[in-house]
Write a protein that holds these residues in place. Sequence first.
Motif, mmCIF file in Angstrom:
data_model
loop_
_atom_site.group_PDB
_atom_site.id
_atom_site.type_symbol
_atom_site.label_atom_id
_atom_site.label_comp_id
_atom_site.label_asym_id
_atom_site.label_seq_id
_atom_site.Cartn_x
_atom_site.Cartn_y
_atom_site.Cartn_z
ATOM 1 N N LYS A 189 0.834 -1.201 0.000
ATOM 2 C CA LYS A 189 0.000 0.000 0.000
ATOM 3 C C LYS A 189 0.873 1.256 0.000
ATOM 4 O O LYS A 189 0.471 2.293 -0.492
ATOM 5 C CB LYS A 189 -0.929 0.018 1.215
ATOM 6 N N LYS A 190 2.073 1.143 0.569
ATOM 7 C CA LYS A 190 3.007 2.263 0.631
ATOM 8 C C LYS A 190 4.377 1.830 0.133
ATOM 9 O O LYS A 190 4.832 0.720 0.407
ATOM 10 C CB LYS A 190 3.141 2.792 2.058
ATOM 11 N N ILE A 191 5.012 2.746 -0.570
ATOM 12 C CA ILE A 191 6.396 2.581 -1.011
ATOM 13 C C ILE A 191 7.134 3.841 -0.590
ATOM 14 O O ILE A 191 6.719 4.948 -0.928
ATOM 15 C CB ILE A 191 6.491 2.392 -2.532
ATOM 16 N N ARG A 192 8.199 3.653 0.151
ATOM 17 C CA ARG A 192 8.974 4.800 0.643
ATOM 18 C C ARG A 192 10.429 4.629 0.240
ATOM 19 O O ARG A 192 10.984 3.534 0.377
ATOM 20 C CB ARG A 192 8.859 4.887 2.164
ATOM 21 N N TYR A 193 11.038 5.688 -0.272
ATOM 22 C CA TYR A 193 12.462 5.734 -0.597
ATOM 23 C C TYR A 193 13.096 6.890 0.151
ATOM 24 O O TYR A 193 12.484 7.948 0.286
ATOM 25 C CB TYR A 193 12.670 5.985 -2.093
#
Length: 167
Positions: free
Chosen positions: A137-141
């Motif tokens: 649901k979330k992708i963080r870089y």
Amino acid sequence: MKGTFILLTSILVLSCNQNTKTNQDENSETESNTKIKTEITENLDWLTGNWKRRNEEAGKETFENWEKISPNEYSGIGFSMQKGDTISQEKMDIIQTNGKWTLFVKMPNEKQATTFEMTELKNNEFTCSNDSIDFPKKIRYWIEGDKMKAKISNDEMEIPFEFEKVK
């Protein structure tokens, strides 16, 4: 009558000064927003390059390669290898349209990409979300020192990634 005239003239002058100040504030805000958008575009440049996952399971190697296509577009490919064979691959694009950034992720066997709206963008960090799918649901870089880190997650689970730049 003379007092009323002076009062009305003072109100008119103050009103004009206020309008000028409001216009100056609006112009300053527009310049500031333009500057922020430029800085945001530049802030995604840290993503570019060839990256190798450091925290991969034994026997596998995972890579991400990112390039800047234009000030409004970044393109990446992620792939994992085992014993010299590619075992998974995904194409990623981050595109800015009408001031909004969107991450598109496409696996080779999919007809169209899954979209993730960028919900947070800070210096050297961004988060994208898509609540309509189960995982992720979330992708963080983000950048931490000389490492690029990423995390994919939903409410129950998260998978951390730690990359180092390949020279």
